[in-house]
Design a protein around this motif. Structure first.
Motif, PDB file in Angstrom:
ATOM      1  N   PRO A 143      -3.725 -19.539  -1.183  1.00 58.85           N
ATOM      2  CA  PRO A 143      -4.421 -20.568  -1.967  1.00 58.85           C
ATOM      3  C   PRO A 143      -3.840 -20.782  -3.365  1.00 58.85           C
ATOM      4  CG  PRO A 143      -6.002 -19.200  -0.827  1.00 58.85           C
ATOM      5  CD  PRO A 143      -4.642 -18.556  -0.628  1.00 58.85           C
ATOM      6  N   LEU A 144      -3.320 -19.740  -3.977  1.00 56.74           N
ATOM      7  CA  LEU A 144      -2.761 -19.865  -5.318  1.00 56.74           C
ATOM      8  C   LEU A 144      -1.604 -20.865  -5.351  1.00 56.74           C
ATOM      9  CD1 LEU A 144      -2.880 -18.840  -8.230  1.00 56.74           C
ATOM     10  CD2 LEU A 144      -1.291 -17.045  -7.585  1.00 56.74           C
ATOM     11  N   LYS A 145      -0.835 -20.940  -4.289  1.00 56.33           N
ATOM     12  CA  LYS A 145       0.312 -21.846  -4.239  1.00 56.33           C
ATOM     13  C   LYS A 145      -0.083 -23.313  -4.238  1.00 56.33           C
ATOM     14  CE  LYS A 145       3.335 -18.720  -1.700  1.00 56.33           C
ATOM     15  NZ  LYS A 145       4.008 -18.506  -0.407  1.00 56.33           N
ATOM     16  N   VAL A 146      -1.280 -23.604  -3.757  1.00 59.66           N
ATOM     17  CA  VAL A 146      -1.699 -25.002  -3.652  1.00 59.66           C
ATOM     18  C   VAL A 146      -2.905 -25.324  -4.539  1.00 59.66           C
ATOM     19  CG1 VAL A 146      -0.736 -25.348  -1.353  1.00 59.66           C
ATOM     20  CG2 VAL A 146      -3.064 -24.497  -1.597  1.00 59.66           C
ATOM     21  N   GLN A 147      -3.134 -24.515  -5.548  1.00 56.32           N
ATOM     22  CA  GLN A 147      -4.324 -24.678  -6.376  1.00 56.32           C
ATOM     23  C   GLN A 147      -4.415 -26.052  -7.030  1.00 56.32           C
ATOM     24  OE1 GLN A 147      -4.415 -21.618  -9.316  1.00 56.32           O
ATOM     25  NE2 GLN A 147      -2.580 -22.289 -10.335  1.00 56.32           N
ATOM     26  N   ARG A 148      -3.316 -26.689  -7.295  1.00 58.92           N
ATOM     27  CA  ARG A 148      -3.358 -28.016  -7.914  1.00 58.92           C
ATOM     28  C   ARG A 148      -3.492 -29.130  -6.880  1.00 58.92           C
ATOM     29  NH1 ARG A 148       0.938 -27.612 -12.891  1.00 58.92           N
ATOM     30  NH2 ARG A 148      -0.191 -25.966 -13.984  1.00 58.92           N
ATOM     31  N   ASN A 149      -3.372 -28.780  -5.625  1.00 60.77           N
ATOM     32  CA  ASN A 149      -3.480 -29.763  -4.543  1.00 60.77           C
ATOM     33  C   ASN A 149      -4.449 -29.294  -3.472  1.00 60.77           C
ATOM     34  OD1 ASN A 149      -1.369 -31.775  -5.286  1.00 60.77           O
ATOM     35  ND2 ASN A 149      -0.083 -29.955  -5.214  1.00 60.77           N
ATOM     36  N   TYR A 150      -5.512 -28.621  -3.871  1.00 60.78           N
ATOM     37  CA  TYR A 150      -6.424 -28.021  -2.903  1.00 60.78           C
ATOM     38  C   TYR A 150      -7.041 -29.050  -1.963  1.00 60.78           C
ATOM     39  CZ  TYR A 150     -10.139 -29.549  -6.030  1.00 60.78           C
ATOM     40  OH  TYR A 150     -10.972 -30.299  -6.801  1.00 60.78           O
ATOM     41  N   GLY A 151      -7.162 -30.285  -2.395  1.00 58.59           N
ATOM     42  CA  GLY A 151      -7.715 -31.325  -1.536  1.00 58.59           C
ATOM     43  C   GLY A 151      -6.805 -31.679  -0.379  1.00 58.59           C
ATOM     44  N   ASN A 152      -5.548 -31.301  -0.489  1.00 55.48           N
ATOM     45  CA  ASN A 152      -4.582 -31.562   0.569  1.00 55.48           C
ATOM     46  C   ASN A 152      -4.269 -30.302   1.376  1.00 55.48           C
ATOM     47  OD1 ASN A 152      -3.963 -33.442  -1.821  1.00 55.48           O
ATOM     48  ND2 ASN A 152      -3.020 -34.457  -0.074  1.00 55.48           N
ATOM     49  N   ALA A 153      -4.962 -29.217   1.103  1.00 57.52           N
ATOM     50  CA  ALA A 153      -4.609 -27.929   1.703  1.00 57.52           C
ATOM     51  C   ALA A 153      -5.378 -27.619   2.981  1.00 57.52           C
ATOM     52  CB  ALA A 153      -4.830 -26.809   0.702  1.00 57.52           C
ATOM     53  N   VAL A 154      -4.642 -27.079   3.934  1.00 59.64           N
ATOM     54  CA  VAL A 154      -5.207 -26.485   5.138  1.00 59.64           C
ATOM     55  C   VAL A 154      -4.738 -25.038   5.093  1.00 59.64           C
ATOM     56  CG1 VAL A 154      -5.240 -26.468   7.644  1.00 59.64           C
ATOM     57  CG2 VAL A 154      -5.066 -28.636   6.431  1.00 59.64           C
ATOM     58  N   TYR A 155      -5.678 -24.118   4.947  1.00 63.04           N
ATOM     59  CA  TYR A 155      -5.313 -22.714   4.811  1.00 63.04           C
ATOM     60  C   TYR A 155      -5.175 -22.066   6.180  1.00 63.04           C
ATOM     61  CZ  TYR A 155      -6.561 -23.607   0.018  1.00 63.04           C
ATOM     62  OH  TYR A 155      -6.613 -24.132  -1.243  1.00 63.04           O
ATOM     63  N   VAL A 156      -4.045 -21.405   6.375  1.00 58.74           N
ATOM     64  CA  VAL A 156      -3.768 -20.720   7.638  1.00 58.74           C
ATOM     65  C   VAL A 156      -3.699 -19.222   7.384  1.00 58.74           C
ATOM     66  CG1 VAL A 156      -2.551 -22.667   8.670  1.00 58.74           C
ATOM     67  CG2 VAL A 156      -1.272 -21.008   7.327  1.00 58.74           C
ATOM     68  N   LYS A 157      -3.872 -18.465   8.456  1.00 61.44           N
ATOM     69  CA  LYS A 157      -3.762 -17.014   8.353  1.00 61.44           C
ATOM     70  C   LYS A 157      -2.302 -16.626   8.176  1.00 61.44           C
ATOM     71  CE  LYS A 157      -7.668 -16.071  11.385  1.00 61.44           C
ATOM     72  NZ  LYS A 157      -8.065 -15.525  12.690  1.00 61.44           N
ATOM     73  N   GLU A 158      -2.074 -15.566   7.431  1.00 61.82           N
ATOM     74  CA  GLU A 158      -0.718 -15.063   7.230  1.00 61.82           C
ATOM     75  C   GLU A 158      -0.151 -14.541   8.551  1.00 61.82           C
ATOM     76  OE1 GLU A 158       1.635 -11.596   4.709  1.00 61.82           O
ATOM     77  OE2 GLU A 158      -0.505 -11.898   4.409  1.00 61.82           O
ATOM     78  N   PHE A 159       1.105 -14.864   8.816  1.00 61.49           N
ATOM     79  CA  PHE A 159       1.766 -14.344  10.004  1.00 61.49           C
ATOM     80  C   PHE A 159       2.326 -12.967   9.668  1.00 61.49           C
ATOM     81  CE2 PHE A 159       5.562 -13.742  12.666  1.00 61.49           C
ATOM     82  CZ  PHE A 159       4.923 -13.709  13.893  1.00 61.49           C
ATOM     83  N   ALA A 160       1.909 -11.967  10.449  1.00 55.14           N
ATOM     84  CA  ALA A 160       2.321 -10.590  10.188  1.00 55.14           C
ATOM     85  C   ALA A 160       3.163 -10.026  11.329  1.00 55.14           C
ATOM     86  CB  ALA A 160       1.093  -9.726   9.955  1.00 55.14           C
ATOM     87  N   GLY A 161       3.736 -10.904  12.156  1.00 54.32           N
ATOM     88  CA  GLY A 161       4.608 -10.441  13.218  1.00 54.32           C
ATOM     89  C   GLY A 161       3.920 -10.203  14.547  1.00 54.32           C
ATOM     90  N   ASP A 162       2.624 -10.459  14.624  1.00 55.08           N
ATOM     91  CA  ASP A 162       1.870 -10.259  15.858  1.00 55.08           C
ATOM     92  C   ASP A 162       2.322 -11.281  16.900  1.00 55.08           C
ATOM     93  OD1 ASP A 162       0.034  -9.915  17.895  1.00 55.08           O
ATOM     94  OD2 ASP A 162      -1.727 -10.319  16.657  1.00 55.08           O
TER      95      ASP A 162
END
Length: 67
Positions: free
Chosen positions: A8-27
């Motif tokens: 979320p920190l990366k898109v804090q200025r564009n949060y209205g355009n953000a779709v947050y996904v789970k981090e990929f950890a190699g599973d």
């Protein structure tokens, strides 16, 4: 335009355009991108993505897939 990100920190200025996904950890059974694809297809004809509630997108997809 939509932004898909796991931080979320990366898109804090564009949060209205953000779709947050789970981090990929190699599973190897991770299906997050598959679910995101279903969600994006379902909203493809939306006129204004900023007004679209995106916080519960994953639940919407899982409900749709379980029908």
């Amino acid at each position: 335009m939509l932004i898909a990100d796991d931080t979320p920190l990366k898109v804090q200025r564009n949060y209205g355009n953000a779709v947050y996904v789970k981090e990929f950890a190699g599973d190897t059974t991770d299906e997050e991108l598959k679910h995101l694809s279903v969600y994006l297809s379902s909203i493809a004809r939306t006129a204004n993505y900023r007004r679209l509630e995106k916080r519960n997108w994953r639940s919407l997809v899982l409900n749709q897939l379980n029908r």
